[in-house]
Enzyme design. Structure first.
Site, mmCIF file in Angstrom:
data_model
loop_
_atom_site.group_PDB
_atom_site.id
_atom_site.type_symbol
_atom_site.label_atom_id
_atom_site.label_comp_id
_atom_site.label_asym_id
_atom_site.label_seq_id
_atom_site.Cartn_x
_atom_site.Cartn_y
_atom_site.Cartn_z
ATOM 1 N N ARG A 1 -4.196 -9.615 4.253
ATOM 2 C CA ARG A 1 -5.367 -9.510 3.358
ATOM 3 C C ARG A 1 -5.708 -10.888 2.785
ATOM 4 O O ARG A 1 -6.869 -11.312 2.791
ATOM 5 C CB ARG A 1 -5.063 -8.523 2.222
ATOM 6 C CG ARG A 1 -5.083 -7.095 2.712
ATOM 7 C CD ARG A 1 -4.787 -6.088 1.614
ATOM 8 N NE ARG A 1 -4.901 -4.746 2.175
ATOM 9 C CZ ARG A 1 -4.162 -3.706 1.824
ATOM 10 N NH1 ARG A 1 -3.258 -3.827 0.866
ATOM 11 N NH2 ARG A 1 -4.341 -2.535 2.399
ATOM 12 N N ARG B 1 0.651 3.271 -6.824
ATOM 13 C CA ARG B 1 1.593 3.646 -5.753
ATOM 14 C C ARG B 1 2.821 4.326 -6.352
ATOM 15 O O ARG B 1 3.394 5.235 -5.746
ATOM 16 C CB ARG B 1 2.029 2.403 -4.974
ATOM 17 C CG ARG B 1 0.903 1.702 -4.222
ATOM 18 C CD ARG B 1 1.438 0.452 -3.558
ATOM 19 N NE ARG B 1 0.432 -0.312 -2.844
ATOM 20 C CZ ARG B 1 -0.261 -1.326 -3.357
ATOM 21 N NH1 ARG B 1 -0.078 -1.677 -4.618
ATOM 22 N NH2 ARG B 1 -1.130 -1.969 -2.613
ATOM 23 N N HIS C 1 5.689 -4.660 -3.517
ATOM 24 C CA HIS C 1 4.379 -4.283 -2.974
ATOM 25 C C HIS C 1 3.602 -3.505 -4.031
ATOM 26 O O HIS C 1 3.342 -2.328 -3.922
ATOM 27 C CB HIS C 1 4.576 -3.435 -1.708
ATOM 28 C CG HIS C 1 3.286 -3.003 -1.084
ATOM 29 N ND1 HIS C 1 2.304 -3.877 -0.722
ATOM 30 C CD2 HIS C 1 2.824 -1.766 -0.750
ATOM 31 C CE1 HIS C 1 1.296 -3.208 -0.188
ATOM 32 N NE2 HIS C 1 1.578 -1.924 -0.207
ATOM 33 N N ASP D 1 5.479 14.877 13.160
ATOM 34 C CA ASP D 1 4.892 15.293 11.874
ATOM 35 C C ASP D 1 5.356 16.725 11.589
ATOM 36 O O ASP D 1 5.864 17.413 12.476
ATOM 37 C CB ASP D 1 3.357 15.213 11.932
ATOM 38 C CG ASP D 1 2.729 15.069 10.549
ATOM 39 O OD1 ASP D 1 2.285 13.955 10.203
ATOM 40 O OD2 ASP D 1 2.684 16.086 9.804
ATOM 41 N N ASN E 1 5.031 4.811 0.402
ATOM 42 C CA ASN E 1 5.017 4.229 -0.946
ATOM 43 C C ASN E 1 5.676 5.135 -1.972
ATOM 44 O O ASN E 1 5.743 6.347 -1.748
ATOM 45 C CB ASN E 1 3.555 3.994 -1.371
ATOM 46 C CG ASN E 1 3.066 2.618 -0.956
ATOM 47 O OD1 ASN E 1 3.780 1.642 -1.057
ATOM 48 N ND2 ASN E 1 1.830 2.567 -0.479
ATOM 49 N N VAL F 1 -1.814 6.234 8.841
ATOM 50 C CA VAL F 1 -1.039 5.028 9.167
ATOM 51 C C VAL F 1 -0.155 5.260 10.395
ATOM 52 O O VAL F 1 -0.097 4.425 11.304
ATOM 53 C CB VAL F 1 -0.145 4.586 7.976
ATOM 54 C CG1 VAL F 1 0.655 3.350 8.337
ATOM 55 C CG2 VAL F 1 -0.997 4.310 6.743
HETATM 56 N N1 LIG Z 1 3.674 -0.106 2.891
HETATM 57 C C1 LIG Z 1 2.377 -0.226 2.951
HETATM 58 O O1 LIG Z 1 1.855 -1.350 2.941
HETATM 59 C C2 LIG Z 1 1.499 0.986 3.097
HETATM 60 C C3 LIG Z 1 0.192 0.878 3.590
HETATM 61 C C4 LIG Z 1 -0.576 2.028 3.727
HETATM 62 C C5 LIG Z 1 -0.027 3.273 3.377
HETATM 63 N N2 LIG Z 1 1.225 3.325 2.893
HETATM 64 C C6 LIG Z 1 1.844 4.603 2.564
HETATM 65 O O2 LIG Z 1 2.119 5.292 3.774
HETATM 66 C C7 LIG Z 1 2.147 6.702 3.519
HETATM 67 C C8 LIG Z 1 1.268 7.423 4.540
HETATM 68 O O3 LIG Z 1 -0.088 7.086 4.351
HETATM 69 P P1 LIG Z 1 -1.208 7.784 5.267
HETATM 70 O O4 LIG Z 1 -2.504 7.200 4.874
HETATM 71 O O5 LIG Z 1 -0.797 7.773 6.688
HETATM 72 O O6 LIG Z 1 -1.124 9.293 4.725
HETATM 73 P P2 LIG Z 1 -1.566 10.625 5.507
HETATM 74 O O7 LIG Z 1 -1.674 11.708 4.509
HETATM 75 O O8 LIG Z 1 -2.734 10.336 6.378
HETATM 76 O O9 LIG Z 1 -0.313 10.915 6.459
HETATM 77 C C9 LIG Z 1 0.948 11.276 5.988
HETATM 78 C C10 LIG Z 1 1.548 12.210 7.011
HETATM 79 O O10 LIG Z 1 2.914 12.464 6.637
HETATM 80 C C11 LIG Z 1 3.187 13.791 7.057
HETATM 81 N N3 LIG Z 1 4.392 14.294 6.435
HETATM 82 C C12 LIG Z 1 4.584 14.710 5.157
HETATM 83 N N4 LIG Z 1 5.852 15.117 4.985
HETATM 84 C C13 LIG Z 1 6.481 14.951 6.171
HETATM 85 C C14 LIG Z 1 7.811 15.193 6.631
HETATM 86 N N5 LIG Z 1 8.746 15.686 5.837
HETATM 87 N N6 LIG Z 1 8.097 14.920 7.930
HETATM 88 C C15 LIG Z 1 7.150 14.421 8.757
HETATM 89 N N7 LIG Z 1 5.895 14.189 8.382
HETATM 90 C C16 LIG Z 1 5.549 14.442 7.104
HETATM 91 C C17 LIG Z 1 1.934 14.563 6.661
HETATM 92 O O11 LIG Z 1 1.854 15.822 7.326
HETATM 93 C C18 LIG Z 1 0.834 13.581 7.077
HETATM 94 O O12 LIG Z 1 0.384 13.830 8.393
HETATM 95 C C19 LIG Z 1 1.707 6.859 2.068
HETATM 96 O O13 LIG Z 1 2.826 7.010 1.238
HETATM 97 C C20 LIG Z 1 0.989 5.554 1.762
HETATM 98 O O14 LIG Z 1 0.993 5.241 0.388
HETATM 99 C C21 LIG Z 1 1.993 2.220 2.739
HETATM 100 O O1 LIG Z 2 -2.697 0.849 -1.619
HETATM 101 C C1 LIG Z 2 -2.036 1.798 -1.192
HETATM 102 O O2 LIG Z 2 -1.795 2.799 -1.880
HETATM 103 C C2 LIG Z 2 -1.572 1.800 0.230
HETATM 104 C C3 LIG Z 2 -0.898 0.536 0.653
HETATM 105 O O3 LIG Z 2 0.196 0.246 -0.156
HETATM 106 C C4 LIG Z 2 -1.846 -0.617 0.756
HETATM 107 O O4 LIG Z 2 -1.571 -1.665 0.172
HETATM 108 O O5 LIG Z 2 -2.865 -0.477 1.453
#
Ligand SMILES: NC(=O)c1ccc[n+]([C@@H]2O[C@H](COP(=O)([O-])OP(=O)(O)OC[C@H]3O[C@@H](n4cnc5c(N)ncnc54)[C@H](O)[C@@H]3O)[C@@H](O)[C@H]2O)c1
Ligand SMILES: O=C(O)C[C@H](O)C(=O)O
Length: 312
Positions: A151, A88, A175, A32, A120, A11
């Site tokens: 969506r 989540r 969410h 990161d 999340n 993301v």
């Molecule tokens: N709000 C939303 O609608 C939504 C949508 C999609 C994903 N998400 C959430 O976003 C988060 C990330 O998802 P993703 O698919 O990118 O995961 P991902 O695993 O691809 O990326 C997460 C990154 O965070 C880094 N990280 C971990 N701890 C850290 C720290 N202390 N400092 C800096 N970086 C750190 C990791 O090294 C990794 O590169 C998840 O919690 C996911 O559930 C939320």
């Molecule tokens: O579904 C998830 O865990 C990631 C994010 O909140 C989403 O809605 O895509």
């Protein structure tokens, strides 16, 4: 103007790329903890600038918060994504600590930043960042509603065979699977959706939207990133360009919708100060009940955060 994205995973990297392609800020810093990953992805992205024709510089760093100094907006995406079979909410044990420590660093280096949470479980991670940052809640809020309505709008566009550009929609609540899409506030080129679609088809789309994240987790083994990254970038754009866009955003409620001290998705005006205003729309009895159920689900996860005793 500088924007920071914390977390260079799926993301975070997508979001940084979308912001850069909009060409609206001088610099995007991608941070990161994994050595070299943010640096590598940033270099790769920067090499698209001559192709995609933008000037925004992208700088990748490993845990170097000095590089994030005085960011106007910070997007926090760091933390675990869920795997198939997880909710989540299962992520709280790991992600609360990550969001807390990242927010501490961010606020130290960018005391005036607007902070957009993506990690999340979203609503409670917003609350966690708010308790950590100790700044006005107009500057700490979360991205979910733009994604969830996108969506919903995409499913509607497909079913009606019309352009997604012409579908406007509103969605309230947490969410999670209790989110509340509002057909009464959904229009297609200004026409109420209920005039264009039968009840059963609309109901099926609403139900699919509510579990839209889970549908993608099942398909990919991890959660979505293209639409989430683009949605967070759209919030950044509204802030840095002071567009005063009206978006569903996860905001702290202090009396609005009859709720207090809880982060939930509501329509807001998003501008240079962050949340400029929370908009209260009239809800009928059924909608109020659905919103109350959604708030109850978020409260349960807030209690888990409380039990973790990170803030006492
Ligand atoms: N709000 C939303 O609608 C939504 C949508 C999609 C994903 N998400 C959430 O976003 C988060 C990330 O998802 P993703 O698919 O990118 O995961 P991902 O695993 O691809 O990326 C997460 C990154 O965070 C880094 N990280 C971990 N701890 C850290 C720290 N202390 N400092 C800096 N970086 C750190 C990791 O090294 C990794 O590169 C998840 O919690 C996911 O559930 C939320
Ligand atoms: O579904 C998830 O865990 C990631 C994010 O909140 C989403 O809605 O895509």
């Amino acid at each position: 103007m500088k924007v920071t994205v914390v977390g260079a995973g799926n993301v975070g990297a997508t979001c940084a790329n979308c912001i850069a392609e909009k060409d609206i800020v001088n610099e995007v810093v991608l941070l990161d903890i994994k050595e070299g990953v943010a640096e590598g992805k940033s270099l790769d992205m920067w090499q698209t600038a001559p192709i995609n024709l933008y000037d925004t510089r992208i700088k990748g760093v490993t845990n170097d918060y000095e590089a994030t100094n005085n960011s106007e907006v910070v997007v926090i995406t760091s933390g675990l994504p869920r795997k198939p079979g997880m909710s989540r909410d299962d992520l709280i044990a790991t992600n609360a600590g990550i969001v807390k420590s990242v927010t501490e660093n961010i606020i130290k280096h960018s005391p005036n930043a607007k902070i957009i949470i993506v990690s999340n479980p979203l609503d409670v991670m917003c609350y966690c960042a708010y308790l950590t940052a100790k700044i006005d809640s107009s500057r700490v809020f979360g991205m979910a509603g733009i994604l969830d309505t996108a969506r919903y709008r995409a499913f509607l566009a497909e079913a009606l065979n019309v352009s997604p550009k012409d579908i406007q929609a509103l969605l309230l609540g947490g969410h999670g699977d209790t989110m509340v899409p509002l057909p009464r506030y959904t229009t297609v080129g200004g026409i109420p959706v209920t005039e264009l679609m039968d009840h059963d088809t609309l109901h099926a789309i609403i139900e699919r939207t509510k579990v839209g994240g889970g549908e993608l987790v099942k398909l990919m083994g991890t959660s979505a990133w293209y639409a989430p990254g683009a949605a967070a970038a759209q919030m950044v754009e509204a802030i840095v360009c002071n567009h005063r866009r009206v978006f569903p955003v996860c905001a702290l409620l202090n009396g609005e919708y009859g709720m207090n001290n809880i982060y939930l998705g509501v329509p807001v005006i998003l501008g240079k100060n962050g949340i400029e205003k929370i908009i209260e729309v009239k809800l009928d009895k059924d909608e109020q009940e659905l919103l109350a159920q959604s708030a109850k689900a978020v409260k349960t996860v807030m209690n888990v955060l409380d039990d973790m005793k990170l803030f006492n």
